[in-house]
Scaffold this active site. Structure first.
Site, short mmCIF file in Angstrom:
data_model
loop_
_atom_site.label_atom_id
_atom_site.label_comp_id
_atom_site.label_asym_id
_atom_site.label_seq_id
_atom_site.Cartn_x
_atom_site.Cartn_y
_atom_site.Cartn_z
N LEU A 134 0.80 -1.18 0.00
CA LEU A 134 0.13 0.05 0.32
C LEU A 134 0.89 1.25 -0.03
O LEU A 134 1.85 1.25 0.94
CB LEU A 134 -0.99 0.06 1.37
CG LEU A 134 -2.11 -0.75 1.31
CD1 LEU A 134 -2.80 -0.66 2.48
CD2 LEU A 134 -3.18 -0.53 0.09
N ASP A 135 0.45 2.22 -0.73
CA ASP A 135 1.14 3.41 -0.78
C ASP A 135 1.27 4.17 0.79
O ASP A 135 0.50 3.91 1.57
CB ASP A 135 0.51 4.59 -1.46
CG ASP A 135 0.73 4.09 -3.16
OD1 ASP A 135 1.51 3.11 -3.47
OD2 ASP A 135 -0.12 4.74 -4.06
N ARG A 136 2.39 4.80 0.90
CA ARG A 136 2.54 5.38 2.34
C ARG A 136 1.31 6.28 2.82
O ARG A 136 0.95 6.04 3.85
CB ARG A 136 3.90 6.13 2.22
CG ARG A 136 3.91 6.87 3.47
CD ARG A 136 5.41 7.72 3.48
NE ARG A 136 5.67 8.35 4.82
CZ ARG A 136 6.94 8.95 5.21
NH1 ARG A 136 7.90 8.86 4.13
NH2 ARG A 136 7.13 9.44 6.29
#
Length: 255
Positions: free
Chosen positions: A56-58
């Site tokens: 998952l993106d930050r």
């Protein structure tokens, strides 16, 4: 003291956790100067090694699954690679989004290893559906009012930043997206609505259990900032609940 991570499901082979927005999953070239990661926090909380199987993106919050041994990690990783998982996201976007649409713009990878022009364009498919919308009597852009939509997003492929790039290209950038969004709307949500984050959350994930064989569907709540925003906009009926349940093979996951 850092609060413990919220565990959504745990058995002898895997664990599902709610990743907070702003937390990197693990060390990478993008993590210079960072010292705290989801992988480390989860390992310390459980007292055992964990193995990431997807990303998952930050700035994105939501459901993440980790394996508890290398064999399970390999099986889960293959399931993600072969698109045998189903993912559900909620996103707050600028404008009144379409009722339902299939976005299939090919995307170039964004891994920073070489210029984008040299990267091949890869198939990318995202299903989107408008769940609700709101019009605020506030001028944020050139219009006297400002309109926003709550979108359900079902990515069929897993390209880097796929959801953010697809929605932006379609003309409905996600609020809080510094790269693909619009600064004045991002600032309005951060300063006036106490939402200084990317308003994208992975609220559901289903997959076949790599050992037990049943289909597991995991969902999670939104964080406090997004929950408060939904209540303020009259979207409380769309708030997801945390659960982990077995699904029959013929059932559609996470609706």
């Amino acid at each position: 003291m850092t609060e413990p991570l919220t565990l959504l499901h745990r058995d002898d082979y895997l664990v599902a956790v709610h990743k907070p927005s702003g937390l990197l999953v693990h060390r990478s070239k993008l993590a210079q100067g960072e010292s705290v990661f989801l992988l480390q926090r989860l390992r310390d909380q459980l007292g055992q090694r964990v193995y990431p199987v997807h990303r998952l993106d930050r700035p994105t919050s939501g459901v993440m699954v980790f394996a508890l041994d290398p064999s399970t990690a390999a099986r889960l990783g293959e399931a993600f690679a072969q698109r045998q998982t189903r993912k559900r996201y909620l996103a707050v976007v600028r404008g009144i989004g379409p009722e339902h649409e299939r976005l299939d713009y090919a995307l170039r990878e964004e891994d920073g290893s070489r210029p984008k022009a040299e990267m091949p364009a890869l198939e990318a498919i995202t299903e989107i559906r408008r769940l609700d919308s709101v019009e605020l009597p506030v001028q944020v852009d050139r219009y006297p009012t400002s309109r926003y939509s709550l979108m359900e997003v079902l990515p069929m492929t897993g390209r880097r930043h796929q959801i953010r790039r697809h929605l932006s290209r379609r003309g409905y950038p996600i609020i809080g997206d510094a790269k693909h969004g619009k600064g004045n709307h991002n600032r309005f949500f951060a300063e006036r609505l106490d939402c200084p984050r990317l308003l994208l959350a992975a609220v559901g994930l289903s997959f076949e259990h790599p050992v037990e064989g049943y289909r597991l569907a995991v969902s999670c709540c939104l964080d406090n900032a997004m929950t408060t925003l939904f209540q303020r906009f009259g979207w409380a009926g769309h708030l997801p609940v945390a659960s982990a349940r077995r699904l029959e093979a013929a059932m559609l996951p996470i609706t």
